[in-house]
Design a protein around this motif. Structure first.
Motif, PDB file in Angstrom:
ATOM      1  N   MET A  51      54.476  31.709  17.650  1.00 54.28           N
ATOM      2  CA  MET A  51      54.125  31.929  19.040  1.00 54.28           C
ATOM      3  C   MET A  51      54.761  30.831  19.901  1.00 54.28           C
ATOM      4  O   MET A  51      54.735  29.669  19.508  1.00 54.28           O
ATOM      5  CB  MET A  51      52.601  31.844  19.157  1.00 54.28           C
ATOM      6  CG  MET A  51      52.063  32.403  20.427  1.00 54.28           C
ATOM      7  SD  MET A  51      50.245  32.243  20.600  1.00 54.28           S
ATOM      8  CE  MET A  51      49.702  31.686  19.034  1.00 54.28           C
ATOM      9  N   ASP A  52      55.325  31.182  21.046  1.00 63.51           N
ATOM     10  CA  ASP A  52      55.945  30.123  21.845  1.00 63.51           C
ATOM     11  C   ASP A  52      54.885  29.333  22.621  1.00 63.51           C
ATOM     12  O   ASP A  52      53.737  29.759  22.762  1.00 63.51           O
ATOM     13  CB  ASP A  52      57.048  30.682  22.760  1.00 63.51           C
ATOM     14  CG  ASP A  52      56.509  31.626  23.816  1.00 63.51           C
ATOM     15  OD1 ASP A  52      55.371  31.417  24.274  1.00 63.51           O
ATOM     16  OD2 ASP A  52      57.227  32.579  24.177  1.00 63.51           O
ATOM     17  N   GLU A  53      55.302  28.157  23.109  1.00 62.69           N
ATOM     18  CA  GLU A  53      54.407  27.220  23.812  1.00 62.69           C
ATOM     19  C   GLU A  53      53.628  27.895  24.944  1.00 62.69           C
ATOM     20  O   GLU A  53      52.447  27.659  25.137  1.00 62.69           O
ATOM     21  CB  GLU A  53      55.254  26.101  24.445  1.00 62.69           C
ATOM     22  CG  GLU A  53      55.424  24.868  23.601  1.00 62.69           C
ATOM     23  CD  GLU A  53      54.124  24.350  23.009  1.00 62.69           C
ATOM     24  OE1 GLU A  53      53.211  24.032  23.799  1.00 62.69           O
ATOM     25  OE2 GLU A  53      54.012  24.284  21.776  1.00 62.69           O
ATOM     26  N   GLN A  54      54.384  28.734  25.676  1.00 61.83           N
ATOM     27  CA  GLN A  54      53.798  29.340  26.867  1.00 61.83           C
ATOM     28  C   GLN A  54      52.652  30.287  26.496  1.00 61.83           C
ATOM     29  O   GLN A  54      51.590  30.269  27.125  1.00 61.83           O
ATOM     30  CB  GLN A  54      54.892  30.102  27.603  1.00 61.83           C
ATOM     31  CG  GLN A  54      54.670  30.141  29.089  1.00 61.83           C
ATOM     32  CD  GLN A  54      55.732  30.989  29.768  1.00 61.83           C
ATOM     33  OE1 GLN A  54      56.799  31.256  29.203  1.00 61.83           O
ATOM     34  NE2 GLN A  54      55.450  31.435  30.966  1.00 61.83           N
ATOM     35  N   ARG A  55      52.878  31.078  25.457  1.00 59.03           N
ATOM     36  CA  ARG A  55      51.852  32.017  25.003  1.00 59.03           C
ATOM     37  C   ARG A  55      50.651  31.239  24.438  1.00 59.03           C
ATOM     38  O   ARG A  55      49.506  31.565  24.691  1.00 59.03           O
ATOM     39  CB  ARG A  55      52.467  32.956  23.956  1.00 59.03           C
ATOM     40  CG  ARG A  55      51.483  33.819  23.181  1.00 59.03           C
ATOM     41  CD  ARG A  55      51.045  35.062  23.946  1.00 59.03           C
ATOM     42  NE  ARG A  55      50.092  35.840  23.158  1.00 59.03           N
ATOM     43  CZ  ARG A  55      49.177  36.630  23.671  1.00 59.03           C
ATOM     44  NH1 ARG A  55      49.082  36.792  24.979  1.00 59.03           N
ATOM     45  NH2 ARG A  55      48.350  37.297  22.896  1.00 59.03           N
TER      46      ARG A  55
END
Ligand code: HQG
Length: 179
Positions: free
Chosen positions: A1-5
Motif C-alpha cells: 500500500m502506498d504512503e498516501q493510502r
C-alpha cells in the motif's frame, strides 16, 4: 500500500475509533475495543472499503503505532474524544515531559495550564523532538517543558498509552516552563 493510502486509511480509522464510531454504526466497548470483522463490515457499508490485509498493514506500519489489535479486536491507543476507559495502570513519569503547541495558545496556557480540550487527557511527549512534531501540526512549534516529577510528587497521576504518549488530566501553570 502506498504512503498516501496508508495515511488515508489511518485517518479514517482514527475518526471512527476515537471520535465518531456511531457515524458508521459502530459501538465501542467501555475500553474502546471493537471486533475487527465488525469494523471492516462497517467501513465497507459506509463507502470506504478496507481489506483485512490493508488493515493489518496500517496497524503494523502506522508511524505512531496508533492502534492495537488483540484477539481479533482493535482500538485506538490514545486520543479519544468519546468516553472510553483505556484501563492503563498509573505509571511513574520521568522528571520532565514535553508539550508541543503554538504561540497563540500561550496566554491561556499561562493562565489555566494545559487542559485536555476535546480529548480525555493532556498529551505529553517523552522528548523534545516528538513534542516539536506535535506542535508543528498547528504552525510554528513551541515546546513547553513540564515538571512531571514534581507533579507526581504533588499527587498528579500519570499514564502512558500503548504507543508511548504520556497522559495526565491537567497540568497546572506552576509546573510548566514557558519559553
Ligand atoms: C492546546 C496527535 C489554550 C494544546 C499528537 C494543543 C498528540 C490549550 C491544543 C495528540 C490549553 C489541543 C494530541 C489551554 C492545551 N489554552 N490552548 N489552556 N491547553 N491547549 O490535538 O497535544 O496524530 O487535542 O497545546 O501527536 O496537540 O492524533 O492535543 O495545541 O499525541 O495520533 O490545545 O494528537 O496524535 O490539541 O495532540 P489536541 P495535542 P495523533
Amino acid at each position: 500500500m502506498d504512503e498516501q493510502r496508508l495515511k488515508k486509511v489511518s485517518k479514517y480509522l482514527s475518526k471512527h475509533l476515537r471520535h465518531q464510531p456511531e457515524r458508521i454504526g459502530l459501538t465501542l466497548d467501555r475500553n474502546g475495543w471493537v471486533d475487527v470483522d465488525d469494523l471492516l463490515r462497517a467501513v465497507a457499508a459506509h463507502g470506504f472499503p478496507v481489506s483485512a490485509a490493508e488493515l493489518a498493514e496500517v496497524v503494523a506500519n502506522n508511524d505512531k503505532q496508533r492502534y492495537s489489535v488483540v484477539d481479533g479486536r482493535i482500538r485506538a491507543n490514545q486520543g479519544h474524544s468519546v468516553p472510553v476507559d483505556l484501563d492503563l495502570p498509573p505509571l511513574e513519569p520521568p522528571a520532565h515531559l514535553y508539550h508541543g503547541t503554538v504561540a497563540s495558545a500561550l496566554p491561556s496556557i499561562r493562565d489555566e495550564g494545559l487542559r485536555p480540550m476535546n480529548r480525555h487527557n493532556v498529551h505529553l511527549s517523552p522528548d523534545r523532538e516528538t513534542a516539536t512534531r506535535v506542535g508543528a501540526r498547528r504552525g510554528r512549534p513551541v515546546v513547553l517543558t513540564v515538571d512531571s516529577g514534581s507533579m507526581r510528587a504533588a499527587g498528579h497521576v500519570f499514564y502512558r498509552s500503548d504507543n508511548g504518549v504520556w497522559l495526565v488530566e491537567h497540568v497546572p501553570p506552576s509546573f510548566i516552563r514557558l519559553p
